[in-house]
Structure formats: C-alpha cells, structure tokens
Write an enzyme that holds these catalytic residues in place. Structure first.
Site, PDB file in Angstrom:
ATOM      1  N   ASP A  66      -8.248   1.738   7.070  1.00 62.92           N
ATOM      2  CA  ASP A  66      -7.157   2.679   7.344  1.00 62.92           C
ATOM      3  C   ASP A  66      -7.649   4.089   7.637  1.00 62.92           C
ATOM      4  O   ASP A  66      -8.815   4.420   7.423  1.00 62.92           O
ATOM      5  CB  ASP A  66      -6.178   2.696   6.150  1.00 62.92           C
ATOM      6  N   ASN A 134      -0.495   0.814  -7.521  1.00 62.55           N
ATOM      7  CA  ASN A 134       0.791   0.175  -7.243  1.00 62.55           C
ATOM      8  C   ASN A 134       0.628  -1.188  -6.567  1.00 62.55           C
ATOM      9  O   ASN A 134       1.582  -1.744  -6.049  1.00 62.55           O
ATOM     10  CB  ASN A 134       1.646   1.096  -6.365  1.00 62.55           C
ATOM     11  N   HIS A 136      -1.234  -1.794  -3.874  1.00 61.45           N
ATOM     12  CA  HIS A 136      -1.462  -1.789  -2.421  1.00 61.45           C
ATOM     13  C   HIS A 136      -2.883  -2.241  -2.081  1.00 61.45           C
ATOM     14  O   HIS A 136      -3.808  -2.105  -2.875  1.00 61.45           O
ATOM     15  CB  HIS A 136      -1.114  -0.430  -1.780  1.00 61.45           C
ATOM     16  N   GLU A 141       1.731  -0.393   1.306  1.00 59.88           N
ATOM     17  CA  GLU A 141       2.399  -0.017   0.070  1.00 59.88           C
ATOM     18  C   GLU A 141       3.412  -1.097  -0.330  1.00 59.88           C
ATOM     19  O   GLU A 141       3.767  -1.949   0.501  1.00 59.88           O
ATOM     20  CB  GLU A 141       3.130   1.318   0.279  1.00 59.88           C
TER      21      GLU A 141
HETATM   22  P1  PGA Z   1      -9.369   4.181  -5.725  1.00 61.00           P
HETATM   23  O1  PGA Z   1      -8.422   3.637  -4.569  1.00 61.00           O
HETATM   24  O2  PGA Z   1     -10.646   3.447  -5.625  1.00 61.00           O
HETATM   25  O3  PGA Z   1      -9.511   5.645  -5.408  1.00 61.00           O
HETATM   26  O4  PGA Z   1      -8.651   3.938  -7.012  1.00 61.00           O
HETATM   27  C1  PGA Z   1      -8.257   2.263  -4.393  1.00 61.00           C
HETATM   28  C2  PGA Z   1      -7.165   2.019  -3.367  1.00 61.00           C
HETATM   29  O5  PGA Z   1      -6.191   2.778  -3.326  1.00 61.00           O
HETATM   30  O6  PGA Z   1      -7.289   1.038  -2.607  1.00 61.00           O
END
Ligand code: PGA
Length: 264
Positions: A66, A134, A136, A141
């Site tokens: 992304d 969450n 994702h 999302e």
């Molecule tokens: P993080 O992000 O490693 O900063 O917790 C993981 C994600 O959102 O895929």
C-alpha cells in the site's frame, strides 16, 4: 493455517527472516509481497544483516501492499521512502522491479496500473503481512470486501489515531491509501503474517479463531491453503487453542527434522 508461537519477539522475527531467506535461496527469482509498519522495521534490520552475510536479493521482484494517497515517493512518511530506508537501499535488489502503488497518480489509475503490474510480474510467491489492531491487512480496514482488488480505501479512525505519530503536527495526515485488495493479497501462493505484542492479541484471536468476516479482514486467511502466522507469546495470549498450536508445531518440527535427516 500454521500457527507458530515463539517465546519472544526476537525469536518470532528471526523465525520469519529464516523463512524468507530459505524461500529466496530455493527460488532466487521469486516475487515477494512486502509490508510496512513498526513490526516490519525490525524484520528488515535482520534481512539487512542476512544480506551482509551473503543472502542475495538480485533476482527478486517485490510488490508492496500500500501507499498513502496524496504524498509523493520522496515524502519521508511515504511507504516508498520507508522501503528504501529500511531495506531496498541496503540490499542488492533491482529497484526497477520493486513496485509500490503511486500516491500521486489519480487513485483509480494508480490502482488499475498496480493490478496490471501484478498480472504482468505476478503471482506473488511469498506475501509478508503485518496485522492491524483492528484486524486490517494492508489498508483493508474492517468492512472491506473479502473479494476486493487494489483500490483507494478510507483509513479507519483507529488507523488514523495510530499512525498520526509518524506525521508532524503542522502536517496533514493522508485520509486514504491505495491498497492491494484482499483478493489481490490472497492470490499469493504463500502467506506469512507476523504479529507481536499484547496490543495485537485481540486481533490475532479474531483472525485465527473468530468467524470469517469482513469485520476482521485478516480472518480471510482461514480460507487460504498456505498461511503461517508467527506470533510472540504476548500476541498469542488470547488464543483458546494455544496449547494445541504449540503441540502441533512441535510435531511439525519433528517431522521436518526427520525429512531433512533422511535427505542429508
Ligand atoms: P504495525 O502495523 O507493525 O505498525 O503495528 C501493522 C499493520 O498495520 O499492518
């Protein structure tokens, strides 16, 4: 789904790094799917060390999940910049074949172009994933279609809150991103997801043991035939079948040791 529970974050990171390294050694011209975020920074540090001691990425092509909409690849918070800083500028990968969605092109065209690149150079052989608080994956999302392809997605309040720390106070954080869709991700031949820390435990529980639901996009991985989920003890803490995963992994390792002894 293979669930690997490691004693520490360091052990989980080294488990994933070994998996990637073995994969590249067996398929030097592989196509990797790469992720960003805090968790991956620590993994990329280990991959950089592996490169210094001989692991070559020269034949590897890479697709990132992304990119934020509205910021250029030179922006310090762009994922294009992140990848150069944490990995690409330190290894021998051919950066002409390191693809990241464009944050400045029109989102519709950027998404269509990215899907075309995936068709031209894919399929992704090994997709690396992190996990959002969450549930994702990429920036898919909660509520994302489980059949989605690359497109623009609005970031959730949780993600905006969590990621705003990376942007300075006088800077506007992007409100949306171009992300590979859930179907684009699950088209990969194999997936390795890493989640670390107690703050991920609830999302891990929903992903591994919850119902298949767009409410937890990562739960779609239950449908994929070749997924390894690598966790530290804290991230695994909410799993009901934790003891069973530990037992299965012990058996699996014993089997693998027996196979390698018989072939050496
Ligand atoms: P993080 O992000 O490693 O900063 O917790 C993981 C994600 O959102 O895929």
């Amino acid at each position: 789904m293979r669930v690997v529970i490691c004693d520490s974050a360091e052990a989980a990171i080294s488990r994933v790094a070994d998996h990637i390294s073995r994969h590249i050694q067996s398929q030097p011209k592989t196509v990797l799917g790469l992720a960003t975020g805090g968790t991956m920074e620590r993994l990329y540090a280990v991959l950089r060390e592996m490169h210094e001691t001989g692991l070559s990425f020269a034949g590897v092509k890479a697709f990132n999940l992304d990119e934020y909409v509205g910021i250029s690849s030179e922006h310090p918070q762009s994922y294009a910049h992140y990848m150069k800083q944490h990995l690409f500028d330190h290894i021998d990968i051919n950066q002409d074949y390191c693809f990241i969605p464009s944050g400045t092109e029109h989102p519709f065209e950027a998404s269509r172009d990215y899907e075309n690149l995936l068709s031209e150079h894919g399929p992704i052989q090994l997709q690396l994933l992190g996990l959002g608080h969450n549930g994702h994956i990429g920036f898919n999302e909660p509520g994302s279609s489980l059949a989605s392809r690359t497109r623009e997605k609005a970031l959730s309040q949780t993600t905006l809150e969590k990621n705003k720390r990376y942007f300075s106070k006088d800077e506007k954080m992007p409100l949306s991103a171009i992300t590979m869709g859930i179907q684009s991700i699950t088209d990969s031949k194999e997936i390795v997801l890493m989640a670390l820390g107690a703050e991920k435990a609830q999302a891990v529980k929903s992903m591994v043991e919850g119902p298949l639901s767009a409410f937890c996009p990562a739960s779609v991985l239950q449908m994929h035939p070749r997924v390894t989920v690598v966790l530290d003890a804290a991230a695994a803490d909410e799993l009901t079948l934790k003891d069973h995963y530990i037992f299965s992994e012990r058996l699996q390792k014993r089997r693998e040791a027996a196979v390698s002894a018989s072939t050496s």
